[in-house]
Design an enzyme around this catalytic site. Structure first.
Site, short mmCIF file in Angstrom:
data_model
loop_
_atom_site.label_atom_id
_atom_site.label_comp_id
_atom_site.label_asym_id
_atom_site.label_seq_id
_atom_site.Cartn_x
_atom_site.Cartn_y
_atom_site.Cartn_z
CG ASP A 1 -4.69 -1.63 2.76
OD1 ASP A 1 -4.89 -1.50 1.55
OD2 ASP A 1 -4.17 -0.77 3.48
CG ASP B 1 -1.82 1.10 1.34
OD1 ASP B 1 -2.41 1.39 0.30
OD2 ASP B 1 -1.97 1.68 2.42
CG ASP C 1 -2.25 2.17 6.39
OD1 ASP C 1 -2.86 1.84 5.35
OD2 ASP C 1 -1.78 3.30 6.56
#
Lengths: 1030, 297
Positions: free
Chosen positions: A727, A382, A723
């Site tokens: 996700d 990410d 985070d």
């Protein structure tokens, strides 16, 4: 993207009324639940509340936009819908977890062996033929081993679950709600659908809320979508898609500024975030590679054990043993062959590494995940918060016709730009004054970049920047007394303020303005260059455009700054500035410069990405952010390496249409969510294959999942970092999910296997290194552990076929497996890497197995064989020196074991009673035990390396291993010479010289393995290497 | 990891296995080409030949260090075992049960004794001659032989010295009379035995205090093993060695009652207290003599 085409496809139920039906359906099809869920995700979400008028809303939820709900109705709805909180995913019951620990492949085999022991004991007991309680002891020991290993594993699991629990202690949140026309604060979990709530800057949105009124309300959606830019919210419906529209604020997002009221339309698990969270729990946990490896080899071991056992059972029956005796042989062979201590060894090795990682801020939830990182071949990372600091920071400035770089490092260790120019002073002044953001009080001790600020992201960035460069901004602002200001709005796209000057004698007013660069430029007639005001002609405009484009292409948000000193004659002191009338100049200003901001990458990331590349790991960026920003950050951290171009880049460079570009030429590729939606999974696979450097932007949680699956289809072992709640499905789906400890949401931490406590991507590299090391070391440990199974097994085989007195008893075997050899095999986990493991490709999960044929064959049929010879040499020595010459031993078994024969003659004519023979047998056990110990010392030394010479690796460098050897010897001596041992554990105090009989064989093992390694090193790829390198 | 846990049908698995057994593309049999199989087999043959050679060498070295006459150590034979005849076993140990007026119940016992004593006939031992050492009650020490051909002398033990229990006068060993004989033998171990080796009997009334038996006869008198039978020089040096025996005749055993009797060999260095070995330095047995009247009661 069609009209209804959205980047976000979130599966949301079809409407409240069908709720129960849906649940029932889900229950019915529980077996195909996962498939259903994944398919269901592709459905459009059907929230229509954003399109309803306020009256319709009031009708629908029986509420009022002025007074709120009635308390009684709220209580009823609360009863119906349950509390407004995310239900934690249903955990497996504790006893199931424990039972699972007791029912592995090896454990089952040991259960079988224990049952056979019990049966044998029972039959002997019933026949009153009880010569000893060995079978009973053995059964109890076996069960104890299974249970103790199970407890250990369970404890490990329990402990890691606890770590997570500690993250979870949520402070009950308060929300401001109107009920019965009264405004009150209640716990957020008491909120129900239809409640009228008020949200202020700094609050967390307590549920999915349809906005009714808003004033400058901005919401940070990053936990949901990964976008770092705040979204403004208002009462008007701007988009058909509920996720795009401005009048819905989502649960768990944060309101940054402004104030809004709204009606709750979804609570708890029915909110968007709740959907995603339950999606995550719907995604099955993947088996870790190491679990697959261990299973693979446990299957082999169990198969071989049963094969050997069954073969010799048949052999024994054919030779003419009783059925019971043959069963006992079967059991003994299983006990001898199964590496009882192996599970404990593996668990301990993994937990040692986990501990080591924890010191480096990686907390491992699932022990097996320790190794997974080592096998990882793709990291899907990410962007926000993982690769970047998740903090808008000033990165570039343009003034004096130059682009200057600001220091974006977290600790301000970077280079700063030249601050001597007069223009910079003007620009800095504008940036400092035309800014409404302030630090929250009481943060003097905290370094400036980490301080909390009230204000939006770009103002925050500017505040911190000016605080760093100019000094105390609040003070500074105090010196330039603010007369009036016009806040930013979306129509004029600028913000201005008018100040008195610092110098009390200078009576001019200063007007400072910032805003969208093109709008600012329109209002300027001059530009400041090196402190001089020059007319803003075409040449300067061109220069401005170039700079603006350059900064924009870096994915940065650019703001323009200008100012003007107002003539003291026209605007004397006390002049009444009217912000509505704008009775002051707003054009003909002096352009000071541009400042651009970005959420900058963490300092350690580019290096870590580089290391991943050298380690053969592909880093793919998957983000919800915009493609340009994503690409810029990707290029910045090295995910898109220097010189790599996307198809679009090539097209622009060659000035040809995108379609004509050969896709193979483009190393890099940026795919956004819209494109991804139209791709079939095959096309996605192709794209992943064709472009080594990939960036996915504007992706939804489901698409992250699809990307992970696609990588897995291509045979990669995928790590996902993230985070946000968005996700969490991908974290769960990944072979190893890595959540951020500080920025990470609870949902992400729950779904992850590993948590980076310092949110540092670089810790992943440490993890990879440790993972690879533990894989190599586990290989060594297992090789060491497997070797001794042969010298444990052969005594039985010889005993059955040649009928010598039994050389090695089952209880002694258990002592080797579970006492003396555990510590050395664990100590191999402390072995240093043989080569630079971070320069190798990740292992191929299909080819590079933990236990391969070469390892097993070499351990079993070469080293194990030498150990067996050593054992038998020592055995025959002990027998011969006590009076039983080797040839006499052959065929002696039936006489030897007859408890009614008290006068069996040895080779010297001496007559032995049964007990005397029994103690002689125990002596043999002990001697065989000692032989295996001595050979295992040699074995642990050779297992230090697989390729290098032990001398290159350093004989004594692994202190733990040396300690382990000493410990092993001491324990061996204790077992032999502690009084009482003969009758408890069948160890006899043996003559000292019998310790030395196997020593030549130990030396032989060492020398032979050194020769093997020499051959492997000298002739890589040769026949020798292929057959003997494991 | 998707590739590793794909669900495959049985047919596919079988096919995979088929490929493993014989892969026509690479001409591999069980994962190796034929020449590779030859190489690896040769390697293993060579390996095991060398290892077996080393093993045989080790055994050869071992055997060459051993004395042919006496064992290197006697760690397990600190005290000799003691055995008796007849040696019929019950559930828990030696057990002699017979009925006085049922010859079938004691004939096997008598046979055991007869057979056991046959080698002690004078005719069987004619090859050994008595010598002057065999008369006195002192050790018959000899020098160890220099070569395997040289044999040492041993003293004969004639069954006649067992008197009433020799079975020569009374071939029933007193069994029909309810006064049975038993024969006690001490296992031979190669060691110097202490000056006096005596046998005596204790009588256990089930679990009570041990008390001495009365009215028993020892043959030879006093139940001693003559010292000239010791030391024992091993099977090779003394092939003609005969274990000395002691016979005991119980003249007044209580009838119709299971009696537990312990027989100890008493000498300075012989221990009979090893709880883990019931036959070391002693022998325990149970005996019950039934007489007809009791049975008919």
């Amino acid at each position: 993207m069609g009209k209804k085409g959205d980047q976000y496809e979130v599966f949301v139920e079809m409407g409240r009324d069908t709720n129960g039906e849906m649940d029932a359906k889900i229950k019915k099809k529980k077996k195909v639940k996962k498939k259903e869920m994944l398919e269901g995700m592709k459905k459009e979400m059907e929230i229509d509340d954003h399109e309803l008028t306020i009256e319709e809303l009031e009708m629908k939820y029986s509420t009022s936009t002025t007074k709120g709900m009635s308390s009684t109705l709220a209580a009823q709805v609360l009863e119906r819908d349950g509390a407004n909180e995310l239900k934690p995913p249903k955990g497996t019951p504790e006893y199931v977890k424990f039972a699972r620990q007791l029912a592995g492949g090896l454990q089952c085999l040991m259960w079988v062996a224990a049952v056979i022991c019990f049966i044998a004991f029972g039959i002997q007991f019933a026949q009153e033929d009880l010569t000893s309680y060995d079978n009973l002891y053995l059964a109890i020991t076996l069960i104890a081993v299974v249970v103790v290993t199970g407890c250990f594993g369970y404890y490990q699991e329990f402990k890691s679950t606890n770590i997570i629990a500690s993250f979870k202690n949520l402070v009950p949140q308060k929300a401001t709600v109107f009920r019965d026309g009264q405004k009150s604060q209640i716990n957020a979990n008491q909120l129900v659908v239809g409640d009228l709530v008020e949200i202020k800057g700094g609050d967390r949105v307590p549920a999915d809320v349809r906005i009714i009124t808003a004033q400058g309300c901005k919401v940070d959606n990053s936990s949901l979508t990964g976008e770092s830019e705040p979204q403004s919210k208002g009462p008007e419906c701007t988009h058909e898609n509920p996720l795009e529209t401005r009048n819905i604020a989502f649960f768990s997002t944060t309101c940054l500024e402004g104030i809004a009221t709204g009606i709750i339309i979804n609570t708890g698990d029915r909110t968007i975030i709740g959907r995603i969270a339950s999606l995550a729990s719907g995604v099955g946990n993947e088996k870790t590679p190491i679990a697959i490896e261990i299973e693979h080899f446990v299957d082999i071991i169990a198969g071989l054990a049963i094969f050997f056992g069954a073969t010799f059972f048949v052999v024994a029956m054919v030779i003419g043993y009783q059925f019971l005796k043959a069963m006992i042989f079967f059991m003994a062979i299983v006990v001898a062959y199964v590496p009882e201590g192996l599970l404990a060894t593996v668990t301990v090795c993994l937990s040692l590494t986990a501990k080591r990682l924890a010191k480096k801020n990686c907390v491992v939830k699932n022990l097996e995940a320790v190794e997974t990182l080592g096998s990882t071949s793709v990291i899907c990372s990410d962007k926000t918060g993982t690769l970047t600091q998740n903090r808008m920071t000033v990165s570039h400035l343009w003034f004096d016709n130059h682009i200057h770089s600001a220091d974006t490092t977290e600790d301000q260790s970077g280079q700063s730009f030249d601050q001597s120019s007069e223009t910079w002073r003007a620009l800095g002044r504008v940036a400092g004054l035309c800014n409404r953001a302030v630090f929250k009080p009481g943060q003097e001790e905290i370094p400036i970049p980490k301080r909390e600020v009230i204000g939006d992201a770009s103002e925050t960035a500017l505040l911190k920047f000016t605080e760093l460069t100019i000094g105390n901004v609040i003070d500074y602002r105090g010196r330039f007394k603010k007369i009036c200001e016009v806040p930013f709005n979306s129509t004029n796209k600028f913000q201005l303020s008018i100040h008195e000057l610092e110098d009390p004698l200078d009576l001019r007013y200063l007007l400072v303005m910032k805003g969208a660069p093109e709008r600012i430029l329109e209002r300027c007639s001059t530009i400041m260059i090196k402190g001089q005001e020059l007319p803003l002609d075409e040449q300067w405009k061109e220069a401005f455009q170039t700079a603006y484009m350059d900064l924009g292409s870096l994915g940065e948000r650019v703001l323009g700054f200008c100012h003007i000193f107002m003539n003291e004659k026209e605007y004397p002191r006390g002049y009444n500035f009217d912000t509505d009338e704008m009775n002051f100049p707003t054009s003909g200003l002096c352009f000071a410069g541009l400042i651009s901001m970005i959420d900058p990458p963490r300092a350690t990331v580019p290096d870590a990405v580089m290391k991943c590349r050298t380690a053969g790991i592909r880093v793919i960026m998957v983000t919800g952010d915009h493609p340009i920003t994503a690409k810029a950050i990707a290029a910045n951290v090295g995910i898109i390496s220097e010189g790599s171009e996307t198809v679009e880049d090539i097209a622009t460079r060659l000035r040809i249409p995108v379609e004509q570009v050969n896709r193979g030429d483009a190393r890099a590729c940026v795919i956004n969510g819209g494109q991804l939606k139209d791709m079939t999974s095959d096309e996605l696979d192709d794209a992943l294959r064709a472009h080594p450097e990939m960036v996915f932007a504007r992706t939804s949680p489901q698409q992250k999942l699809i990307i992970v699956e696609s990588c897995q289809r291509l045979g990669s072992i995928v790590a996902v970092t993230g985070d946000g709640v968005n996700d969490s499905p991908a974290l769960k789906k990944a072979d190893i999910g890595i959540a951020m400890g500080i920025a990470g949401s609870d949902a992400a931490k729950n779904a992850a296997d590993m948590i980076l406590l310092d949110d540092n991507f670089a810790s992943i590299v440490t993890g990879v290194e440790q993972g690879r090391l533990i894989f190599d070391n586990l290989k060594k440990s297992i090789a060491y552990t497997l070797t001794k199974n042969i010298p444990e097994l052969t005594p039985y085989l010889i005993y059955i076929t040649v009928s010598v007195p039994l050389p090695l008893g089952c209880i002694t075997i258990l002592f080797i497996e579970l006492a003396t050899d555990i510590f050395p095999s664990v100590s191999l986990a402390y072995e240093k890497a043989e080569s630079d493991i971070m320069h190798l490709k990740p292992r191929n999960p299909k080819r590079d197995r933990l236990v391969n044929e070469a390892l097993a064959v070499y351990s079993y049929f070469q080293i194990g064989a030498i150990q067996s010879f050593a054992g038998f040499t020592d055995y025959f020595t002990a027998m011969a020196q006590e009076g039983w010459l080797p040839l006499l031993c052959v065929g002696l078994r039936s006489q030897w074991e007859n408890p009614h024969n008290q006068e069996v003659q040895d080779s010297y004519g001496q007559e032995w009673t049964y007990s005397q023979r029994l103690y002689q047998e125990y002596t043999c056990y002990t001697v065989f035990f000692v032989s295996i110990e001595i050979c295992q010392i040699s074995d642990v030394l050779i297992r230090k390396t697989r390729r290098l010479s032990v001398f290159q690796q350093g004989f004594f460098r692994n202190k733990v291993l040396v300690t382990a050897i000493v410990f092993q010897l001491l324990l061996g001596n204790f077992l032999c010479y502690c009084p009482g041992m003969p009758n408890i554990f069948n160890f006899m105090p043996i003559r000292v010289q019998w310790w030395f009989v196997p020593v030549p064989f130990g030396i032989l093992i060492f020398v032979y393995d050194e020769i093997r390694k020499l051959g492997v090193r000298r002739h890589p790829g040769s026949w020798w290497d292929k057959e003997l390198y494991y | 990891m998707a590739a590793l846990k794909e669900k495959r049908t049985c047919a596919q698995r079988c096919e995979d296995f088929g490929y493993f057994v014989w892969n026509p593309d690479t001409k591999q049999l069980l994962g190796r080409t034929l020449d590779k199989w030859v190489y690896i087999s040769l390697y293993y043959v060579a390996f095991y030949i060398v290892m077996s050679g080393l093993f045989v060498l080790a055994l050869y070295v071992l055997l060459s260090t051993l004395s042919p006459y006496t064992p290197t150590y006697r760690d397990r034979l600190q005290s000799p075992g003691v055995v008796m005849r007849p040696n019929t076993y019950g559930d828990e140990g030696l057990l002699i049960v017979y009925e006085v007026n049922k010859p079938d119940s004691y004939t096997p016992l008598i046979h055991t004794l007869q057979n056991y004593l046959t080698p002690y006939n004078r005719t069987e031992q004619h090859a050994h001659y008595e010598n002057e050492h065999c008369n006195g009650n002192k050790y018959f020490t000899q020098n160890e032989p220099k070569d395997p051909e040289q044999k040492l002398l041993s003293c004969p033990f004639y069954r006649s010295s067992l008197g009433k229990c020799s079975g020569m006068d009374n071939s029933t060993f007193g069994y029909p009379d309810g006064q049975p004989c038993i024969i006690i033998k001490m296992n031979r171990v190669s060691m110097d035995l202490p000056p006096l080796v005596n046998v005596y009997f204790l009588f256990f009334k089930q679990k009570g205090e041990p008390k001495n038996l009365h009215n028993i006869e020892y043959f030879p008198p006093n139940g001693t093993f003559d010292l000239h039978y010791f030391p024992y020089y091993g099977k090779i040096a003394q092939p003609s060695y005969m274990n000395p025996l002691v016979a005991v005749k119980f003249n007044s055993l209580e009838k119709n009652k299971l009696l537990k009797i312990e027989c100890r060999v008493v000498a300075d260095k012989i221990s009979a207290d090893n709880i883990h070995d019931p036959y070391e330095g002693k022998v325990e047995f149970e005996i019950e003599i039934k007489n007809g009247t009791a049975v008919n009661k």
